[in-house]
Design an enzyme around this catalytic site. Structure first.
Site, mmCIF file in Angstrom:
data_model
loop_
_atom_site.group_PDB
_atom_site.id
_atom_site.type_symbol
_atom_site.label_atom_id
_atom_site.label_comp_id
_atom_site.label_asym_id
_atom_site.label_seq_id
_atom_site.Cartn_x
_atom_site.Cartn_y
_atom_site.Cartn_z
ATOM 1 N N CYS A 53 -58.011 25.669 46.385
ATOM 2 C CA CYS A 53 -56.897 24.854 45.862
ATOM 3 C C CYS A 53 -55.728 25.732 45.419
ATOM 4 O O CYS A 53 -54.579 25.278 45.365
ATOM 5 C CB CYS A 53 -57.365 24.019 44.678
ATOM 6 S SG CYS A 53 -58.919 23.170 45.013
ATOM 7 N N ALA A 102 -67.620 25.709 46.144
ATOM 8 C CA ALA A 102 -67.646 24.743 45.038
ATOM 9 C C ALA A 102 -68.993 24.026 44.927
ATOM 10 O O ALA A 102 -69.640 24.055 43.870
ATOM 11 C CB ALA A 102 -66.511 23.735 45.224
ATOM 12 N N ALA A 103 -69.410 23.389 46.005
ATOM 13 C CA ALA A 103 -70.639 22.594 45.937
ATOM 14 C C ALA A 103 -71.861 23.513 45.803
ATOM 15 O O ALA A 103 -72.712 23.306 44.925
ATOM 16 C CB ALA A 103 -70.758 21.719 47.184
ATOM 17 N N ASN A 107 -67.681 19.752 43.217
ATOM 18 C CA ASN A 107 -68.232 20.338 41.995
ATOM 19 C C ASN A 107 -69.212 19.391 41.311
ATOM 20 O O ASN A 107 -70.277 19.814 40.852
ATOM 21 C CB ASN A 107 -67.105 20.698 41.025
ATOM 22 C CG ASN A 107 -66.501 22.049 41.354
ATOM 23 O OD1 ASN A 107 -67.094 23.080 41.069
ATOM 24 N ND2 ASN A 107 -65.354 22.055 41.999
ATOM 25 N N ALA A 120 -62.250 19.145 45.791
ATOM 26 C CA ALA A 120 -62.994 20.058 44.921
ATOM 27 C C ALA A 120 -63.670 19.314 43.777
ATOM 28 O O ALA A 120 -64.773 19.680 43.345
ATOM 29 C CB ALA A 120 -62.050 21.119 44.370
ATOM 30 N N VAL A 128 -75.723 30.920 58.693
ATOM 31 C CA VAL A 128 -76.926 30.177 59.086
ATOM 32 C C VAL A 128 -76.644 29.518 60.433
ATOM 33 O O VAL A 128 -75.660 28.786 60.585
ATOM 34 C CB VAL A 128 -77.306 29.147 58.003
ATOM 35 C CG1 VAL A 128 -78.457 28.262 58.477
ATOM 36 C CG2 VAL A 128 -77.696 29.878 56.717
HETATM 37 P P1 FAD Z 1 -65.930 25.065 51.018
HETATM 38 O O1 FAD Z 1 -65.055 25.425 49.897
HETATM 39 O O2 FAD Z 1 -65.307 24.843 52.361
HETATM 40 O O3 FAD Z 1 -67.044 26.181 51.155
HETATM 41 C C1 FAD Z 1 -68.020 26.148 52.139
HETATM 42 C C2 FAD Z 1 -68.492 27.555 52.425
HETATM 43 O O4 FAD Z 1 -69.542 27.486 53.363
HETATM 44 C C3 FAD Z 1 -67.417 28.436 53.057
HETATM 45 O O5 FAD Z 1 -67.177 29.556 52.257
HETATM 46 C C4 FAD Z 1 -67.991 28.815 54.418
HETATM 47 O O6 FAD Z 1 -67.722 30.157 54.758
HETATM 48 C C5 FAD Z 1 -69.469 28.613 54.223
HETATM 49 N N1 FAD Z 1 -70.165 28.289 55.467
HETATM 50 C C6 FAD Z 1 -69.794 27.397 56.414
HETATM 51 N N2 FAD Z 1 -70.707 27.348 57.411
HETATM 52 C C7 FAD Z 1 -71.664 28.250 57.088
HETATM 53 C C8 FAD Z 1 -72.880 28.656 57.716
HETATM 54 N N3 FAD Z 1 -73.285 28.104 58.852
HETATM 55 N N4 FAD Z 1 -73.609 29.612 57.117
HETATM 56 C C9 FAD Z 1 -73.219 30.157 55.929
HETATM 57 N N5 FAD Z 1 -72.088 29.802 55.293
HETATM 58 C C10 FAD Z 1 -71.332 28.847 55.854
HETATM 59 N N6 FAD Z 1 -59.251 19.848 46.302
HETATM 60 C C11 FAD Z 1 -58.862 19.274 45.145
HETATM 61 O O7 FAD Z 1 -59.634 18.526 44.536
HETATM 62 N N7 FAD Z 1 -57.609 19.529 44.616
HETATM 63 C C12 FAD Z 1 -56.732 20.365 45.222
HETATM 64 O O8 FAD Z 1 -55.615 20.596 44.713
HETATM 65 C C13 FAD Z 1 -57.111 20.969 46.451
HETATM 66 N N8 FAD Z 1 -56.254 21.804 47.095
HETATM 67 C C14 FAD Z 1 -56.666 22.407 48.253
HETATM 68 C C15 FAD Z 1 -55.791 23.279 48.892
HETATM 69 C C16 FAD Z 1 -56.175 23.914 50.058
HETATM 70 C C17 FAD Z 1 -55.224 24.838 50.753
HETATM 71 C C18 FAD Z 1 -57.470 23.671 50.599
HETATM 72 C C19 FAD Z 1 -57.901 24.362 51.871
HETATM 73 C C20 FAD Z 1 -58.340 22.805 49.979
HETATM 74 C C21 FAD Z 1 -57.951 22.162 48.797
HETATM 75 N N9 FAD Z 1 -58.805 21.279 48.137
HETATM 76 C C22 FAD Z 1 -58.409 20.682 46.969
HETATM 77 C C23 FAD Z 1 -60.147 20.980 48.683
HETATM 78 C C24 FAD Z 1 -61.203 21.875 48.078
HETATM 79 O O9 FAD Z 1 -60.854 23.211 48.249
HETATM 80 C C25 FAD Z 1 -62.526 21.585 48.753
HETATM 81 O O10 FAD Z 1 -62.837 20.232 48.536
HETATM 82 C C26 FAD Z 1 -63.651 22.431 48.217
HETATM 83 O O11 FAD Z 1 -63.422 23.787 48.459
HETATM 84 C C27 FAD Z 1 -64.962 22.025 48.880
HETATM 85 O O12 FAD Z 1 -65.968 22.873 48.483
HETATM 86 P P2 FAD Z 1 -67.260 23.066 49.370
HETATM 87 O O13 FAD Z 1 -68.150 23.934 48.584
HETATM 88 O O14 FAD Z 1 -67.764 21.767 49.832
HETATM 89 O O15 FAD Z 1 -66.748 23.767 50.723
#
Ligand code: FAD
Length: 445
Positions: free
Chosen positions: A43, A11-12, A305, A301, A80
């Site tokens: 999600c 997402a981010a 985003n 999420a 990384v």
């Molecule tokens: P992530 O989605 O965790 O992505 C980070 C990525 O970084 C991962 O793919 C990982 O593999 C990668 N990574 C990690 N370390 C490394 C490294 N060292 N080198 C390379 N890659 C790496 N939020 C809501 O707002 N509403 C909802 O209804 C909701 N439902 C959810 C349901 C579930 C089951 C889950 C698990 C989460 C839910 N969330 C919800 C939360 C939402 O999914 C997260 O807030 C969102 O995915 C965060 O995005 P992100 O990009 O920060 O991290």
């Protein structure tokens, strides 16, 4: 040409990458993602597990090929390992070949998200014990749920994800047990008036709630067969660990980047960390809490985003800021919708605010149009100024969209008196002439 590296492609990370590419076509953007997917919407996982939809690919917003075609270089299955902030250099491991190499950046964004916390329980590595974070987690848990021989599901942790998994398990007619350390569900986000109603709904669907229970041990030879708490032992076939998440930032230890106590990277309103040219957003980072005016950990999420997109603009040279979050969040608990925004009563207490609350139960719409049901609203507001600080709503229909109205009201600094007279829509299928939010505002003294 500016060289930007983004670590983590969900997402981010991908919001930032896409925005930066649109803002500056010349920017050289490289994404390193540890898993096999980018732009994956976790999600959807509880609903995928519950078979509300079948194709797991529906949780992928944009594929690697689509990003590559847009000029963003995406390397999946690349982890990384560390960041050398002095030399602006990262070490990367290709997880397919095992090869390790370095890459340099002008600007770096950390978007590594969070991982499921594994609580200190004996034998968590037994078969049929799951977490729910990645696509692979979802596929494995769904496979287990579809196995009719596995009848009893234990969910450890009654937060948002745990309670969403309840519904998924119920879709398969499983016997569901929820174990919670605290004396009520959703203890960090909702107040007791609301969680009482959610617990009632769970019990009405034969969900066994084991509150104030510490799970200490899982038992089984190969696969789990029992779960033990400090008080009792229960037979189970599937265990799902949903005890919260922890930021994936351990690879940054030693860099000196400022972190919160849980390891979340502290960022400012532009998404900058404490080290120049390093940005961060999403579940690996803090976010400004609008009403607390301090960095908070809000792994959602929505926040990932928005902050990701702002960072994309700033990587292109802008200085845009994100006001922050009200920790607005919602979930479905069996047939109830619940949502919250702003401060809970406990947070108002912790902040030492002179607050008042009002809790009302009313009807969501007119009686003569089919579908009338109860709706419950709690407001938390400043006792001196009557400015609304928080709101929580639970009901069968349109509760969550009303929480969005409250989020807007809080953002705009409205008082309960203004909410009482706010010109909200009315037609018989949707509301009553005085909407429940108007009533809550007018009851608040
Ligand atoms: P992530 O989605 O965790 O992505 C980070 C990525 O970084 C991962 O793919 C990982 O593999 C990668 N990574 C990690 N370390 C490394 C490294 N060292 N080198 C390379 N890659 C790496 N939020 C809501 O707002 N509403 C909802 O209804 C909701 N439902 C959810 C349901 C579930 C089951 C889950 C698990 C989460 C839910 N969330 C919800 C939360 C939402 O999914 C997260 O807030 C969102 O995915 C965060 O995005 P992100 O990009 O920060 O991290």
């Amino acid at each position: 040409m500016m060289k930007v590296i983004i670590v983590g492609g969900v997402a981010a990370g991908m919001s930032a990458a896409a925005k930066l590419k649109r803002a500056n076509k010349e920017a050289q953007i490289t994404v390193y993602e540890k898993s096999r997917h980018v732009s994956f919407g976790a999600c959807g996982l509880p609903y995928f597990v519950g078979n509300f939809f079948e194709d797991s690919q529906k949780m992928i917003a944009r594929t690697v090929e689509q990003f590559n075609a847009s000029g963003i270089t995406v390397n999946i299955e690349h982890e990384v390992l560390n960041v050398d902030t002095d030399n602006k250099c990262i070490t990367v491991k290709n997880l397919l070949t095992g090869e390790t190499f370095t890459d340099t950046y002008d600007k770096l964004m950390i978007a590594t998200g969070a991982s499921a916390i594994i609580p200190p329980i004996k034998n968590v590595d037994l078969k049929h014990v799951y977490t729910l974070k990645s696509m692979e987690d979802g596929e494995a848990l769904k496979h287990a749920m579809q196995n009719e021989a596995l009848k009893r599901v234990a969910i450890v942790g009654a937060g948002f994800i745990g309670l969403e998994v309840v519904e998924a398990a119920k879709q398969y007619g499983k016997e569901v047990h929820v174990f919670q350390l605290n004396d009520r569900v959703l203890v960090d986000t909702f107040d007791k008036e609301i969680t009482d109603l959610l617990e009632e709904e769970l019990r009405a669907h034969d969900v066994h709630l084991h509150l104030s229970q510490t799970v200490t041990e899982l038992v089984g030879d190969e696969a789990v067969t029992q779960i033990k708490t400090n008080d009792e032992t229960f037979d189970v076939d599937i265990v799902v660990l949903t005890a919260g998440v922890r930021p994936n930032t351990s690879f940054l230890k030693g860099t000196g980047i400022e972190m919160l106590r849980n390891g979340a990277l502290v960022i400012d309103h532009e998404g900058r960390t404490s080290i120049e040219d390093i940005y961060a957003a999403g579940d690996c980072a803090s976010i400004n809490h609008i009403l607390k005016s301090e960095p908070a950990y809000i792994p959602l999420a929505t926040v990932a985003n928005k902050m990701g997109r702002i960072i994309g603009e700033n990587l292109a040279g802008a200085h845009h800021t994100f006001n922050g979050s009200l920790a607005s969040a919602c979930l479905k608990v069996m047939n109830l919708e619940a949502g919250r925004t702003g401060l809970s009563e406990q947070e108002a207490i912790n902040l030492g605010i002179n607050y008042k609350t009002v809790f009302i139960t009313d009807m969501n719409q007119t009686s003569y149009y089919p579908g009338q049901s109860k709706i419950n609203v709690k407001l938390i507001y400043n006792a001196d100024t009557k400015v609304i600080l928080g709101g929580q709503i639970v009901g069968r229909k349109d509760a969550v969209q009303r929480v969005n109205v409250l989020a807007t009201a809080i953002f705009a600094g409205l008082t309960t008196d203004q909410l009482a007279m706010l010109d909200l829509c009315y037609a018989p299928p949707f509301a009553r002439t005085w909407d429940v939010l108007n009533i809550a505002g007018s009851v608040a003294k």
